[in-house]
Design a protein around this motif. Structure first.
Motif, short mmCIF file in Angstrom:
data_model
loop_
_atom_site.label_atom_id
_atom_site.label_comp_id
_atom_site.label_asym_id
_atom_site.label_seq_id
_atom_site.Cartn_x
_atom_site.Cartn_y
_atom_site.Cartn_z
N TRP A 232 4.17 10.77 3.75
CA TRP A 232 3.89 9.68 2.82
C TRP A 232 4.72 8.45 3.19
O TRP A 232 5.86 8.56 3.64
CB TRP A 232 4.21 10.10 1.39
CG TRP A 232 3.16 10.99 0.81
CD1 TRP A 232 3.18 12.35 0.73
CD2 TRP A 232 1.90 10.58 0.28
NE1 TRP A 232 2.03 12.82 0.17
CE2 TRP A 232 1.22 11.77 -0.12
CE3 TRP A 232 1.28 9.35 0.09
CZ2 TRP A 232 -0.05 11.74 -0.69
CZ3 TRP A 232 0.01 9.32 -0.48
CH2 TRP A 232 -0.64 10.50 -0.87
N THR B 276 0.43 5.05 1.68
CA THR B 276 -0.46 5.68 2.66
C THR B 276 0.22 6.91 3.26
O THR B 276 1.32 7.27 2.87
CB THR B 276 -0.83 4.66 3.77
OG1 THR B 276 -1.80 5.23 4.63
CG2 THR B 276 0.39 4.23 4.57
N MET B 277 -0.47 7.53 4.21
CA MET B 277 0.11 8.65 4.94
C MET B 277 0.10 8.33 6.43
O MET B 277 -0.85 7.76 6.95
CB MET B 277 -0.67 9.95 4.69
CG MET B 277 -0.53 10.47 3.27
SD MET B 277 -1.04 12.21 3.13
CE MET B 277 0.43 13.04 3.72
N GLU C 232 0.84 -1.21 0.00
CA GLU C 232 0.00 0.00 0.00
C GLU C 232 0.87 1.25 0.00
O GLU C 232 2.05 1.21 0.34
CB GLU C 232 -0.94 0.03 1.21
CG GLU C 232 -0.25 0.10 2.55
CD GLU C 232 -1.24 0.27 3.71
OE1 GLU C 232 -2.09 1.18 3.64
OE2 GLU C 232 -1.15 -0.52 4.68
#
Length: 249
Positions: free
Chosen positions: A65, A59-60, A57
């Motif tokens: 990030w 994502t944050m 994945e």
């Protein structure tokens, strides 16, 4: 997501292990486009069938990030070379075999190596005449479409206990000329101070790929200039010292 087990700290990023997952967490000011491009590169290279960690994945985490990939248990070739110096020749042979297997793949959706190098040369602080010479020399080099890593060195190869080798870090991946990729690997050995290892590597690469050493050496000023844009001052000075070098021993 647990961020309590640090694997490595690099410029602009920190890498963590969370169970079976590897989390590469970028600094808050790191380019969003570069993060997404790296994840896309890795996903595209997955499709070639090479042994690489799969992207799970993007994502944050707390405004930063992160790219989450499979965690590969093992030791890097760099660690193994340090722990077993008598086996360095064997590890160098494995390094070259892996690189040649990679160069045997194509990945048509990746950016072109020549385009990236032209852009980087334009960004250097070299004088206009030198930039022109480098652009002209680059344009005259054969155009290939082989999968190139761009940062292929022993610290980016993981060897598992079962003997499986995985190639890490695809942020610089392009499609282009394999000898340019080899020139970059040679310069990375030199940057680390391992000139004898660099010579052994280059000799092996040229022998196994049936490539004239002079041909790889023709790429070195081009590769050095394009790579000099990033990095610390000492690294830039070293790379730029190669830019005007034409004849090699």
């Amino acid at each position: 997501m647990k961020l309590d087990q640090v694997i490595a700290v690099r410029k602009n990023k920190t890498i963590y292990r969370d169970g079976e997952r590897c989390i590469k967490l970028f600094d808050a000011d790191y380019s969003k486009a570069d993060v997404l491009n790296e994840a896309l590169n890795q996903a595209r290279v997955e499709e070639t069938g090479l042994n690489i960690p799969k992207v799970l994945e993007v994502t944050m985490v707390e405004g930063k990030w992160a790219i989450v990939s499979e965690f590969i248990e093992g030791k890097t070739l760099a660690q193994l070379m340090e722990e077993n110096p008598r086996k360095k020749a064997e590890y160098l042979e494995l390094l070259v075999d892996l690189q040649l297997a990679m160069h045997g793949k194509t990945c048509p959706m990746l950016n072109k190596l020549k385009d990236k190098m032209n852009r980087k040369i334009s960004q250097t602080k070299l004088d206009a005449t030198t930039r022109y010479d480098l652009h002209t020399r680059l344009e005259g080099m054969p155009k290939h479409k082989k999968l190139c890593h761009g940062d292929f060195n022993p610290s980016n190869i993981i060897l598992t206990d079962a003997g499986d080798a995985y190639i890490l870090d695809w942020s610089h991946a392009t499609q282009g000329n394999a000898s340019a990729d080899a020139a970059r690997t040679y310069l990375l050995f030199c940057l680390s101070g391992d000139f004898s290892g660099g010579k052994q590597y280059l000799d092996l690469f040229c022998k196994k790929s049936d490539t004239a050493k002079q041909y790889v050496q023709k790429w070195m000023p081009i590769v050095a200039a394009s790579q000099s844009v990033k990095g610390n001052e000492a690294e830039r000075d070293f790379l730029l010292s190669w830019v005007s070098v034409v004849d090699y021993e």
